[in-house]
Motif scaffolding. Structure first.
Motif, PDB file in Angstrom:
ATOM      1  N   THR A  64       0.830  -1.199   0.000  1.00  0.00           N
ATOM      2  CA  THR A  64       0.000   0.000   0.000  1.00  0.00           C
ATOM      3  C   THR A  64       0.867   1.253   0.000  1.00  0.00           C
ATOM      4  N   ALA A  65       1.886   1.266   0.865  1.00  0.00           N
ATOM      5  CA  ALA A  65       2.765   2.431   0.949  1.00  0.00           C
ATOM      6  C   ALA A  65       3.524   2.643  -0.357  1.00  0.00           C
ATOM      7  N   ILE A  66       3.926   1.562  -1.014  1.00  0.00           N
ATOM      8  CA  ILE A  66       4.602   1.676  -2.309  1.00  0.00           C
ATOM      9  C   ILE A  66       3.692   2.346  -3.332  1.00  0.00           C
ATOM     10  N   GLU A  67       2.436   1.906  -3.379  1.00  0.00           N
ATOM     11  CA  GLU A  67       1.486   2.489  -4.327  1.00  0.00           C
ATOM     12  C   GLU A  67       1.302   3.982  -4.057  1.00  0.00           C
ATOM     13  N   LEU A  68       1.177   4.326  -2.778  1.00  0.00           N
ATOM     14  CA  LEU A  68       1.017   5.736  -2.428  1.00  0.00           C
ATOM     15  C   LEU A  68       2.243   6.548  -2.851  1.00  0.00           C
ATOM     16  N   ALA A  69       3.418   6.017  -2.578  1.00  0.00           N
ATOM     17  CA  ALA A  69       4.650   6.732  -2.936  1.00  0.00           C
ATOM     18  C   ALA A  69       4.746   6.943  -4.438  1.00  0.00           C
ATOM     19  N   GLU A  70       4.383   5.924  -5.198  1.00  0.00           N
ATOM     20  CA  GLU A  70       4.464   6.049  -6.652  1.00  0.00           C
ATOM     21  C   GLU A  70       3.440   7.033  -7.194  1.00  0.00           C
ATOM     22  N   ARG A  71       2.419   7.328  -6.402  1.00  0.00           N
ATOM     23  CA  ARG A  71       1.408   8.314  -6.797  1.00  0.00           C
ATOM     24  C   ARG A  71       1.652   9.668  -6.130  1.00  0.00           C
ATOM     25  N   GLY A  72       2.808   9.805  -5.494  1.00  0.00           N
ATOM     26  CA  GLY A  72       3.183  11.084  -4.936  1.00  0.00           C
ATOM     27  C   GLY A  72       2.531  11.436  -3.622  1.00  0.00           C
ATOM     28  N   VAL A  73       2.046  10.431  -2.882  1.00  0.00           N
ATOM     29  CA  VAL A  73       1.376  10.672  -1.607  1.00  0.00           C
ATOM     30  C   VAL A  73       2.270  10.195  -0.477  1.00  0.00           C
ATOM     31  N   GLU A  74       2.473  11.054   0.511  1.00  0.00           N
ATOM     32  CA  GLU A  74       3.302  10.700   1.653  1.00  0.00           C
ATOM     33  C   GLU A  74       2.523   9.817   2.621  1.00  0.00           C
TER      34      GLU A  74
END
Length: 632
Positions: A64-74
């Motif tokens: 989940t955190a990887i997906e968020l990071a790749e979408r520019g979300v901290e």
């Protein structure tokens, strides 16, 4: 043990304290000292503001955190253990995806059909299709990120049989698949600079029942309280199989943290009565208490392992002559339980699993961790059988979510992985647990990113300067005060004793075979056990084992009640839920049982299960099924 919100009290109705925590307005590392006193001193706590808080650092949380990071979300990932030390590593045998590497006729619709059949059609069809459609791409992605799945001679990802699967669709890394996947995910997250805090245990979510605002936690390293302010919270903290005495995880894992946190925040729970007892957990004096219940991976049977009773009979011929040892887990587990109950088990209450008929080099190549583990205990599995018995392994139930987004009925609160319910129905298809984590996590990450979360402003001394509700600060401080009181609890009973009694209660009343009278007795005993928590004694401070076990106990009690109630309400036998007083499956009970926090306790209601899509129904109608004798 009163740190959870009292029944009937709404967070939004808590009046702000006159003396709230004070400090500077720093975003990520703001430390405050509140003036509110509990015990013999003021509350001292840290505040952290972040757009997305991910609770749980296994495969589901990491992906989940990887997906968020790749979408520019901290985001910030918090785990109550060291980084990379998660239950994912114990999922050894493999992960499903319809690649067709060895069986080209396999596709996602057949994977979905197998999943629905194994779940006795209590699965959420949207959940099933979400996972099975995504998995071929997720497997290739994991391989690219460094999982390094075993390959065929042609260089394709290799696949093996797992129980109740129509084709060979379980990808693997020997018998250390979960460990390899988590290593790859942790490395990917680090490459994206995803922040992580280890040894932090979340104790409460901050919610008014309609929206989530963050969480309260304890840093188990130094005992400091932490107030997390977050626009979105993702619960990825596992299931609750450790409610039982013999279970496949470590004692401090799967203690119901995730589902209990979400439930207390206002989310619904579903399918709690369905607990998968894996047929092959270690048992016997030869292995020692440390290894009791630890999983002997299904890959042993997937590679041809056979089950024998104490009389030397290959007893699965009586129960499942076509699928034998690779029938559904619930079928095999009940068969073992019957053999033991009827006097054909070992003196330790188990049976034997034997793969010594296979070539020794083949076994060493395909099952290296099993060979190594048993060798360290003086057993050569290439030459002799091992003693096993069913062990609580996986909980199909958990938090009810919208499977198109991962969100609960509480705005901003999500659940993923074993904390969530829906994919598995009444029984999980082997190899689908890891699949669920990496298939659904990108969906959750995408939806959270679409909300465009921002770190809440905690303001300065004046609550009017903040966009974080003052009522949440007040509730957080009350929760911390209750935790401080728990630390000082000086009753007569240590938490470990109460947990041991709870596990015996669940073994006795909610095991593989159940009945109404025993379930009612279990609920009565649970009420008595709850009363005993008023006399809990915590030795040591907030960094000690007693304090953590007391927190675990509170979570476990919540899920134990839901499990017992669900099993009592469901008057049929379906999948992993078997009742001797209702031994048949009932069409009227093709419904999910859900629990919601009411004003006076746990309220339950039921919901009809939707029909599968025409594509999946076509695969069901085709009647695909494993023929075990392909392995012979």
């Amino acid at each position: 043990m009163t740190y959870h919100r009292p029944a009937g009290e709404t967070y939004g109705g808590i009046a702000p304290t006159e003396e709230r925590g004070r400090g500077t307005d720093r975003r990520d590392d703001d430390r405050r000292r509140g003036d509110r006193r509990s015990g013999d001193g003021p509350l001292d706590y840290e505040t952290v503001s972040v757009p997305v808080l991910v609770i749980g650092a296994g495969a589901a949380g990491a992906r989940t955190a990887i997906e968020l990071a790749e979408r520019g979300v901290e985001s910030l990932v918090v785990g109550k253990r060291d980084h990379g030390d998660a239950h994912t590593t114990w999922a050894a045998g493999g992960i499903n995806g319809s690649l067709g590497s060895l069986d080209p006729d396999d596709d996602w619709t057949i994977h979905a059909a197998d999943t629905l059949k194994e779940g006795h059609f209590l699965n959420d069809p949207v959940a099933v299709e979400t996972v099975t459609k995504a998995m071929p791409d997720r497997l290739r992605e994991l391989d690219e990120w460094g999982t390094n799945f075993d390959k065929t001679d042609e260089g394709r990802i290799n696949q093996r049989y797992f129980g109740a699967q129509s084709f060979r669709r379980t990808a693997f890394v020997g018998d250390r698949t979960g460990e390899a996947i988590l290593d790859a995910l942790v490395a990917k997250a680090r490459s994206l600079d995803v922040p992580y805090r280890e040894n932090v245990m979340v104790t409460d979510l901050l919610s008014d029942g309609q929206r989530v605002y963050g969480a309260v936690a304890v840093d188990l390293t130094d005992g400091r309280f932490v107030l997390f302010a977050a626009d979105s919270v993702v619960v990825a903290a596992g299931g609750f199989s450790a409610l039982y005495g013999r279970h496949s995880s470590r004692d401090d894992e799967n203690t119901a943290d995730g589902p209990a946190l979400a439930y207390e925040a206002g989310a619904d729970l579903m399918d709690l009565e369905f607990v998968q007892f894996h047929p092959t957990g270690m048992v016997g004096n030869r292995y020692g208490e440390e290894w009791s219940g630890r999983l002997v991976t299904e890959a042993v049977r997937g590679e041809g392992g056979r089950l024998y009773n104490a009389d030397g009979e290959r007893f699965m011929e009586r129960y499942s002559p076509d699928q034998m040892e690779l029938d559904a887990r619930d079928v095999v587990a009940r068969a073992i339980a019957r053999e033991v109950r009827e006097g054909r088990g070992t003196e330790n209450g188990g049976v034997y699993l034997d793969i010594s008929h296979r070539d020794a080099d083949y076994v060493r190549e395909r099952l290296p961790k099993m060979v190594e583990r048993f060798a360290s205990l003086g057993v050569d599995i290439t030459e002799e059988a091992v003693e096993i018995a069913p062990t609580a392994h996986y909980t199909m139930g958990g938090v009810d979510i919208d499977w198109t987004t991962g969100e609960t009925r509480v705005e901003g609160l999500y659940a993923v992985g074993e904390s969530a319910a829906g994919v598995h129905g009444a029984n999980r298809l082997g190899g689908n647990s890891l699949a669920e984590t990496v298939a659904m996590a990108p969906v959750v990450g995408r939806h959270v990113a679409e909300r465009d979360p921002e770190a809440p402003d905690l303001g300065d001394a004046d609550p009017a300067d903040a966009d974080f509700p003052s009522g949440m600060v007040a509730y957080a401080e009350r929760a911390m005060g209750a935790l401080a009181d728990l630390e000082a609890a000086d009753g007569d009973t240590r938490p470990a004793e109460l947990i041991a009694d709870l596990r015996k209660l669940m073994d006795d009343h909610a095991g593989i075979i159940r009945d109404g009278d025993s379930l009612r007795e279990g609920l009565a005993d649970l009420r008595l056990l709850r009363d005993r928590t008023a006399e809990v004694r915590v030795v040591g401070d907030r960094t000690g084992e007693d304090f953590e076990l007391a927190l675990d106990l509170a979570f476990m009690l919540t899920l134990a009640e839901g499990l017992l109630r669900g099993a009592l309400v469901r008057e049929e036998s379906r999948g992993a839920h078997f009742r001797t007083d209702y031994p048949e499956k009932s069409p009227a009970w093709r419904r999910n049982i859900l629990f919601r926090r009411g004003d006076t306790g746990m309220d339950h209601f039921t919901r009809e299960v939707a029909a599968p899509s025409p594509e999946v129904q076509k695969a069901l109608d085709a009647g695909y099924e494993l023929d075990y004798h392909h392995l012979e």
